[in-house]
Design a protein around this motif. Structure first.
Motif, PDB file in Angstrom:
ATOM      1  N   THR A   1       0.839  -1.195   0.000  1.00 10.27           N
ATOM      2  CA  THR A   1       0.000   0.000   0.000  1.00 10.27           C
ATOM      3  C   THR A   1       0.873   1.243   0.000  1.00 10.27           C
ATOM      4  O   THR A   1       1.932   1.275   0.620  1.00 10.27           O
TER       5      THR A   1
ATOM      6  N   THR B   1       0.638  14.428  -3.278  1.00  9.44           N
ATOM      7  CA  THR B   1      -0.257  14.549  -4.426  1.00  9.44           C
ATOM      8  C   THR B   1       0.512  14.834  -5.703  1.00  9.44           C
ATOM      9  O   THR B   1      -0.013  14.679  -6.795  1.00  9.44           O
TER      10      THR B   1
ATOM     11  N   TYR C   1       1.599  11.269  -6.704  1.00  9.35           N
ATOM     12  CA  TYR C   1       0.458  10.379  -6.919  1.00  9.35           C
ATOM     13  C   TYR C   1       0.232  10.053  -8.403  1.00  9.35           C
ATOM     14  O   TYR C   1       0.099   8.881  -8.761  1.00  9.35           O
ATOM     15  N   PRO C   2       0.233  11.070  -9.298  1.00 12.48           N
ATOM     16  CA  PRO C   2       0.046  10.730 -10.719  1.00 12.48           C
ATOM     17  C   PRO C   2       1.134   9.805 -11.242  1.00 12.48           C
ATOM     18  O   PRO C   2       0.862   8.910 -12.041  1.00 12.48           O
TER      19      PRO C   2
ATOM     20  N   ASN D   1       0.551   6.301 -10.256  1.00 14.02           N
ATOM     21  CA  ASN D   1      -0.524   5.715 -11.042  1.00 14.02           C
ATOM     22  C   ASN D   1      -0.080   5.363 -12.446  1.00 14.02           C
ATOM     23  O   ASN D   1      -0.743   4.580 -13.133  1.00 14.02           O
TER      24      ASN D   1
ATOM     25  N   THR E   1      -1.878  -0.673  -4.016  1.00 11.15           N
ATOM     26  CA  THR E   1      -2.879   0.399  -3.986  1.00 11.15           C
ATOM     27  C   THR E   1      -2.181   1.722  -3.720  1.00 11.15           C
ATOM     28  O   THR E   1      -1.239   1.792  -2.940  1.00 11.15           O
ATOM     29  N   THR E   2      -2.636   2.758  -4.409  1.00  6.99           N
ATOM     30  CA  THR E   2      -2.019   4.074  -4.253  1.00  6.99           C
ATOM     31  C   THR E   2      -3.076   5.076  -3.825  1.00  6.99           C
ATOM     32  O   THR E   2      -4.262   4.887  -4.071  1.00  6.99           O
ATOM     33  N   ASN E   3      -2.643   6.145  -3.177  1.00  4.23           N
ATOM     34  CA  ASN E   3      -3.577   7.172  -2.731  1.00  4.23           C
ATOM     35  C   ASN E   3      -2.844   8.502  -2.606  1.00  4.23           C
ATOM     36  O   ASN E   3      -1.713   8.543  -2.125  1.00  4.23           O
ATOM     37  N   GLY E   4      -3.460   9.565  -3.064  1.00  7.34           N
ATOM     38  CA  GLY E   4      -2.850  10.889  -2.932  1.00  7.34           C
ATOM     39  C   GLY E   4      -3.481  11.645  -1.792  1.00  7.34           C
ATOM     40  O   GLY E   4      -4.518  12.267  -1.952  1.00  7.34           O
ATOM     41  N   THR E   5      -2.882  11.561  -0.611  1.00  5.53           N
ATOM     42  CA  THR E   5      -3.477  12.211   0.556  1.00  5.53           C
ATOM     43  C   THR E   5      -2.684  13.426   0.986  1.00  5.53           C
ATOM     44  O   THR E   5      -3.171  14.247   1.748  1.00  5.53           O
ATOM     45  N   GLY E   6      -1.455  13.538   0.493  1.00  4.75           N
ATOM     46  CA  GLY E   6      -0.578  14.608   0.953  1.00  4.75           C
ATOM     47  C   GLY E   6       0.642  14.033   1.634  1.00  4.75           C
ATOM     48  O   GLY E   6       0.602  12.941   2.207  1.00  4.75           O
ATOM     49  N   SER E   7       1.755  14.768   1.542  1.00  4.36           N
ATOM     50  CA  SER E   7       3.032  14.263   2.045  1.00  4.36           C
ATOM     51  C   SER E   7       2.999  13.950   3.537  1.00  4.36           C
ATOM     52  O   SER E   7       3.576  12.965   3.981  1.00  4.36           O
ATOM     53  N   GLY E   8       2.329  14.802   4.313  1.00  3.43           N
ATOM     54  CA  GLY E   8       2.308  14.615   5.770  1.00  3.43           C
ATOM     55  C   GLY E   8       1.697  13.279   6.132  1.00  3.43           C
ATOM     56  O   GLY E   8       2.227  12.535   6.971  1.00  3.43           O
ATOM     57  N   THR E   9       0.599  12.944   5.463  1.00  4.64           N
ATOM     58  CA  THR E   9      -0.049  11.668   5.717  1.00  4.64           C
ATOM     59  C   THR E   9       0.858  10.527   5.289  1.00  4.64           C
ATOM     60  O   THR E   9       0.920   9.490   5.948  1.00  4.64           O
TER      61      THR E   9
END
Lengths: 318, 375, 302
Positions: free
Chosen positions: B54, B59, B62-63, B66, B82-90
């Motif tokens: 995971t 963000t 993120y591209p 993908n 699985t990928t997700n763009g939540t922000g660097s801090g997360t």
């Protein structure tokens, strides 16, 4: 047993937030509520320790601009929503032919059901730009430069900001206030109203002198309930307020931020704080929000209860 | 295994920070990278078994993830990603607390995070660039802007586009008297981090002392200044506001140009104005390559290098080297080995789609060493 | 109140002309209020439809999201899976809670209703902002319990958000069951439990079903509490409760609406349209349930 689930969930929510926030509450102190700068400090610099709690050097948190933005946008929403809701309740109970009332009832239901992210999308892409291009400048240019009215003057921005947020929030709380008011109106006995009519009172006079006074406390209660919803709304406001930190808008069009929007927009960068202090501070902000909303809701329910009528469920759909 | 490296890592991280803050050389960092033994590092890609990986975070990355993931899983179908763009801090937080396997971040790990979890490492994956965009109808040239001028703009000291300070650097451009609207990110972001580093470095006594740098800073009040949410918000806001200026990640370049915005040539550490071309980015990256420590913790800002573009950064994978599952660890190694390999993930076939630049060859060795530590 | 009306009359009315104007203004204002509610609703719906339809491709329903483009099958299936989870957890707990509060809580020795505290807690929970519940879900379930971004964390947080609606709706529906039904059941010698199951709850089913449908509409439209519990997943949902993020329809709207590509924008609008249709369908079904039960009740009365 399952009736205890809400109570347990409520207690756990408050406990988890309070536990997480406690070190931040101690360090930030009362300044948190009145201070007007939100400074995470340098998370790449030295760590300093206050009262045994580690936080980045130079961090100092004041949430007043977010709190003020929440109060302003919610107040605007109430000012816009309450007259419309009362008018709509009149329309539903007394004034309109049945088929038109049915359309209105459906519209209120849909409004209550539309996800807030969709209202946010509409506010950001359709409503905001339209108001900023065609409406706000006209209003701003024709307002006299005197106290109070000067709040309506000045730069009108590009659609994100306090007034746009207030309008969209108003759409969200209209279902709550309107459906509660409608239920209340329906409970006003026919006898006094018919008596008024028999005395030759017009519909407006019956409404103003009999129906509204009969349920006034209930309407106030529903309004306060709507206020609670406006305080807590997150996603739509994050999309249309500008979600700024540290900024109290100088006029009604300006970009600003609210407590709930700050929670969702700042959480990510808060995680970059290796001491964990910024996340604790956001938990403190959530505590403030929850406490205020709980107080507001309790007050609303006490007011509604005292009138002897049950409030419509929050969301006002059922 | 972990203990002895811990103080060294912190020293490196801190010294990198101070060095950037003071804008001079990175002695400690160079020393650390020199210590690394010259050992041949395998560029082979391990063949993973069945595993789930995971990813969440930046963000900007993120591209790219993908684009990477379908290509990688086509070759290694046993791994599910699985990928997700939540922000660097997360990304940083969730890699730290084990919620996800790979975090991605525009900024390196803060020292306090490393101190709390010494097994974390930030692995450079690619190079990203920041552009300074503006909305000035009628001005179709790339304006020359310096860090000092930008610092004055963001402090509200320069308020109009025809200010003498801007005009002096752009003798061939007719500048309008349009008021400047300075946009900044209202959410915390790696873009703010590198932009404010550039301002701090080029205006040490001004911005450096009064505001400083970070993923979110206390922005001075400027006339009409606006905060925007996300890179997308910056572009949308700038498009809607004549006279605006904004800092935007390069993966938003096509959107920016499509919206009729232009971007500036920035003054580098040698006083030259450079556009964010591949060559200028490569020159800047080359300069910082020698200074990049073994753990990749460094900012690539405002180097005194000829022909360099002064705001670039490594995009990092944040991983915990101690994984509980051997099969996950192997899949993570395999995926990251593939991602940094110039024949696969780091080829222009993938990177050019988001306008990123590949890692310099020498840094590849470094990143691979870091990747091999995951177990 | 009647006395009040009479007093006004004896105090002497304003002139007939003014009264007529006031009455006209009142009519105009009610109509204006009507317009102020109906127009935005139509505007929001047409606005979303107008943005989504010109670029609509049916393949959106059958392909997965790839980065910020592709389709939405993963999000649609994810949202449906999450709704199913909410239906199971919140539906069960919410309805049982409502039955307890309405039928079983009873009175204590002082004659006060025992359910009062629980009922207040339910109402108070309904007012807690969903972002706060999402934050708690993240801190407690995702991080502390090491569930990771997971279906279960999302379903639990959403269930906590909607249980108050279901409990309240169930309670109200049960209250509206006529007393003579219960008395009749008692007269026939049914036990309390039997009469509850066979008579009382059965006749309250339309009301209960409506509240569950509304709760599902609310849960499918939530964004803020989902971001940090469900995460986001570009594949078909997997049958795993833990450590497996899942897609949902509000994510593309919130994330892609200001993303730097037209494809991303189209995806956001498509997701908005699907979301809108889903919510409207749920509302219409709820309406039909109510209408049908009303007709049924009227028939019975005759």
């Amino acid at each position: 047993m399952s009736a205890f689930v809400p109570l347990v969930a409520l207690v756990l929510t408050v406990l988890v937030l309070a536990f997480k926030a406690w070190p931040a509450i101690r360090v930030n102190g009362a300044h948190f509520l009145v201070g007007s700068s939100w400074k995470p400090g340098n998370v790449y610099g030295a760590v300093s320790t206050t009262g045994g709690v580690a936080h980045p050097l130079g961090s100092s948190y004041g949430a007043w601009p977010a709190i003020a933005g929440t109060l302003e946008s919610s107040a605007l929403a109430i000012i816009i929503a309450v007259p419309i809701s009362i008018g709509a309740a009149f329309a539903l109970t007394e004034r309109l032919p049945r088929w038109l009332a049915e359309i209105l009832r459906s519209a209120i239901e849909v409004l209550a059901g539309v996800p807030s992210v969709l209202l946010g999308l509409w506010g950001a892409l359709t409503l905001g730009p339209l108001l900023a291009n065609d409406v706000y400048p006209i209003v701003a240019n024709h307002m006299p430069n005197v106290p109070f009215f000067s709040f309506f003057r000045g730069p009108t921005g590009h659609g994100e900001g306090l007034l746009t947020s207030g309008i969209v929030l108003a759409l969200m709380i209209i279902p709550i206030v309107a459906s509660t008011t409608r239920n209340l109106f329906a409970q006003v006995p026919a006898l006094p109203k018919e008596g008024g009519e028999a005395l030759g009172m017009t519909d407006w006079e019956v409404g103003r002198k009999i129906t509204i006074p009969w349920v006034r406390a209930g309407i106030i209660g529903a309004t306060v309930l709507g206020l609670g919803r406006a305080f807590g709304e997150t996603i739509a406001v994050a999309m249309i307020s500008g979600s700024l930190l540290n900024t109290i808008t100088p006029n009604i069009y300006g970009t600003m931020g609210t407590v709930a929007a700050t929670l969702v927009t700042q959480l990510d960068s808060a995680f970059a704080d290796g001491t964990g202090f910024e996340v604790r501070t956001l938990a403190e902000l959530a505590v403030v929000l929850v406490v205020v909303v709980l107080i507001v809701n309790t007050v609303a329910r006490i007011i509604v209860r005292r009138t002897g009528h049950l409030a419509a469920p929050v969301g006002g759909v059922i | 295994m972990i203990r002895p490296t811990r103080p060294a890592r912190i020293v490196v991280a801190l010294s990198a920070v101070f060095a950037v803050g003071l804008g001079s050389s990175l002695v400690a960092a160079t020393a650390a990278s020199a210590k690394a033994k010259p050992k041949k590092v395998s560029t082979a890609i391990e063949k993973p078994g069945a595993a789930t990986v995971t990813e969440t975070g930046s963000t900007l990355l993120y591209p790219l993830w993908n684009i990477w993931v379908p290509a990688y899983t086509q070759k290694y179908p046993s791994v599910s990603i699985t990928t997700n763009g939540t922000g660097s801090g997360t990304g940083i937080a969730d890699a730290t607390n084990g919620t996800i396997d790979i975090g991605s971040s525009d900024a390196y790990l803060p020292p306090a995070t490393v101190q709390a979890t010494p097994t974390l490492e930030n692995i450079p994956l690619a190079i990203s660039v920041q552009v300074i965009a503006y909305n000035l109808p009628g001005v179709t040239a790339h304006l020359n802007l310096s860090g000092k001028v930008l610092s004055s703009i963001y402090q509200g000291k320069i308020t109009r586009w025809n200010d003498p300070a801007i005009a002096a650097a752009n003798p061939n451009v007719t500048l309008p008297a349009t008021p400047i609207v300075a946009l900044h990110r209202s959410d915390g972001s790696g873009d703010t981090f590198i932009f404010t580093q550039y301002l701090s470095d080029s205006d040490k006594n001004g911005w450096g002392k009064s505001v400083g740098y970070g993923t979110s800073v206390q922005w001075p009040t400027t006339p009409g200044g606006l905060g925007e949410n996300g890179n997308g918000g910056m572009v949308t806001g700038c498009k809607a506001t004549v006279g605006c200026i904004a800092y935007v990640g390069i993966s938003y370049l096509s959107q920016l140009l499509g919206d009729g915005l232009f971007y500036a040539a920035l003054q580098n550490g040698k006083g030259q104005y450079e556009l964010p071309s591949s060559a200028a980015v490569a020159a800047e990256a080359k300069f910082f390559l020698k200074k990049t420590p073994a753990d990749g913790t460094i900012s690539l800002i405002d180097g005194p290098v000829k022909g360099g573009y002064p705001i670039i950064n490594y995009e990092y994978a944040i991983v915990n080297t101690q994984q509980s599952s051997a099969s996950t660890a192997k899949a993570m190694r395999s995926l990251l080995e593939w991602a940094v390999n110039p024949k696969f993930g780091n080829s222009s076939q993938y990177l050019s789609q988001v306008s990123f630049q590949p890692l310099p060859k020498k840094l590849l060795t470094n990143s691979l060493k870091q990747i091999h530590k995951i177990s | 109140m009647v006395a009040r009306g009479a007093r006004v009359a004896s105090d002497g009315y304003p002139s007939t002309r003014r009264r007529r104007i006031a009455e006209q203004a009142f009519r105009a204002l009610t109509l204006l209020a009507l317009l102020a509610v109906v127009a935005p609703v139509i505007w929001v719906i047409t606005g979303i439809v107008a943005r989504a339809v010109p670029h609509w491709r049916w393949s959106v329903l059958t392909t997965n999201t790839v980065g910020a483009s592709g389709g939405l099958e993963n999000a649609i299936l994810g949202s449906l899976a999450i709704m199913l989870g909410v239906l199971i957890i919140a539906g069960t707990l919410g309805v049982l809670g409502g039955v307890y509060l309405s039928e079983l809580a009873g009175f204590n020795r002082k004659g006060k209703q025992r359910g009062a505290v629980l009922r207040s807690a339910t109402e108070v929970l309904a007012g807690v902002p969903s972002i706060a519940l999402g934050l708690v879900g993240y801190l407690a379930l995702v991080v502390q319990f090491h569930w990771g971004f997971s279906v279960l964390a999302a379903v639990i947080v959403l269930s906590v958000i909607v249980i108050p609606y279901i409990t309240r709706g169930t309670e109200v529906a049960l209250r509206q069951v006529p007393t003579n039904y219960r008395e009749g059941a008692e007269a026939l010698g049914m036990s309390t439990g039997y009469s509850l199951r066979k008579v009382v709850v059965r006749s309250a089913i339309p009301g209960i079903a409506t509240s569950v449908l509304i709760a599902l509409a609310i849960s499918v439209g939530e964004t803020a509490p989902m971001l940090y519990t469900a995460g986001w997943f570009t594949g078909i949902p997997k049958a795993s409760l833990f450590h497996q993020p899942i897609g949902y329809l509000t994510y593309p709207v919130w994330t892609f609406w200001d993303y730097p590509s037209n494809q991303a924008h189209y995806l956001a609008f498509d997701a908005a349209l699907i979301l809108l249709v889903l919510v409207l369908v749920l509302l219409v079904i709820a309406r039909l349930v109510v209408a049908r039960s009303q007709r049924f009740a009227e028939n019975r009365r005759n």
